[in-house]
Scaffold this motif. Structure first.
Motif, PDB file in Angstrom:
ATOM      1  N   PRO A  36      -0.600 -24.029  76.737  1.00  7.44           N
ATOM      2  CA  PRO A  36      -0.406 -24.143  75.285  1.00  7.44           C
ATOM      3  C   PRO A  36      -1.689 -24.137  74.468  1.00  7.44           C
ATOM      4  CG  PRO A  36       0.192 -26.187  76.415  1.00  7.44           C
ATOM      5  CD  PRO A  36      -0.110 -25.174  77.457  1.00  7.44           C
ATOM      6  N   SER A  70      -2.821 -20.674  73.155  1.00  5.33           N
ATOM      7  CA  SER A  70      -2.061 -20.186  71.994  1.00  5.33           C
ATOM      8  C   SER A  70      -2.573 -20.813  70.709  1.00  5.33           C
ATOM      9  CB  SER A  70      -0.574 -20.504  72.154  1.00  5.33           C
ATOM     10  OG  SER A  70      -0.077 -19.933  73.334  1.00  5.33           O
ATOM     11  N   PHE A  71      -3.006 -22.066  70.762  1.00  2.00           N
ATOM     12  CA  PHE A  71      -3.521 -22.732  69.564  1.00  2.00           C
ATOM     13  C   PHE A  71      -4.767 -22.033  69.043  1.00  2.00           C
ATOM     14  CE2 PHE A  71      -1.204 -26.654  70.907  1.00  2.00           C
ATOM     15  CZ  PHE A  71      -0.445 -26.778  69.744  1.00  2.00           C
ATOM     16  N   CYS A 102       1.067 -21.848  65.487  1.00  2.00           N
ATOM     17  CA  CYS A 102       1.362 -22.852  66.514  1.00  2.00           C
ATOM     18  C   CYS A 102       1.702 -24.202  65.888  1.00  2.00           C
ATOM     19  CB  CYS A 102       0.190 -23.000  67.474  1.00  2.00           C
ATOM     20  SG  CYS A 102       0.036 -21.620  68.594  1.00  2.00           S
ATOM     21  N   VAL A 135       5.252 -23.965  64.612  1.00  2.00           N
ATOM     22  CA  VAL A 135       6.210 -24.037  65.722  1.00  2.00           C
ATOM     23  C   VAL A 135       6.319 -25.470  66.227  1.00  2.00           C
ATOM     24  CG1 VAL A 135       6.589 -23.333  68.119  1.00  2.00           C
ATOM     25  CG2 VAL A 135       5.985 -21.630  66.418  1.00  2.00           C
ATOM     26  N   CYS A 136       5.198 -26.163  66.325  1.00  2.00           N
ATOM     27  CA  CYS A 136       5.222 -27.557  66.792  1.00  2.00           C
ATOM     28  C   CYS A 136       5.983 -28.454  65.826  1.00  2.00           C
ATOM     29  CB  CYS A 136       3.803 -28.079  66.993  1.00  2.00           C
ATOM     30  SG  CYS A 136       2.999 -27.399  68.449  1.00  2.00           S
TER      31      CYS A 136
END
Length: 150
Positions: free
Chosen positions: A33, A36-37, A44, A47-48
């Motif tokens: 992960p 992706s950040f 991101c 999405v979080c």
């Protein structure tokens, strides 16, 4: 009693911890992960936040639904909705269609839940009150013990 925020937060914390371990363990076929950040931090973060809200709302709704619904109904609804939504998101997000074994397994799990819910309903004792006479029974028609009590 215990405030409902405590068990809900513990479930959410445990789920988050397990998902992070799974993502860093290499058992999932997803990139770690943190990579992706770095590529798209705002996306991101969005999405979080959406995942956090969705998980929090679903946890609260499951808790409330469990208190409002009988266990047989809530387990049937939870299993069928959970499996359906999981397969829909698997196709939408990952582009993977479930194979025949997955579909057969899901159908067997759903059938088992439906059978258990039906058995619970079928064997549950009926709450039928005995019928009360609508009109008073004359003393001449009552059994001898009742007629002498007046």
């Amino acid at each position: 009693g215990v405030n409902q925020v405590v068990p809900l937060s513990s479930v959410f914390t445990f789920q988050t911890f397990c998902l992070w371990i799974l993502s860093f363990s290499g058992l999932a076929n997803d990139p770690p992960p943190l990579k992706s950040f770095g590529a798209a931090p705002l996306a991101c973060l969005g999405v979080c936040i959406v995942a956090l809200l969705a998980n929090g709302i679903s946890t609260v709704m499951m808790s409330l639904g469990g208190t409002w619904c009988p266990a047989a109904a809530s387990s049937t609804i939870f299993t069928s909705v959970g499996m359906t939504v999981s397969y829909i998101f698997q196709v939408m997000l990952q582009g993977k269609t479930p194979d025949i074994m997955s579909i057969c397994g899901a159908l067997l799990m759903f059938a088992a839940v439906v059978v258990m819910a039906f058995a619970r309903w079928y064997y549950e004792p009926m709450d039928v009150a005995p019928e009360e006479p609508t009109m008073p029974v004359p003393a001449s028609e009552r059994p001898k013990e009742e007629a002498t009590e007046e």
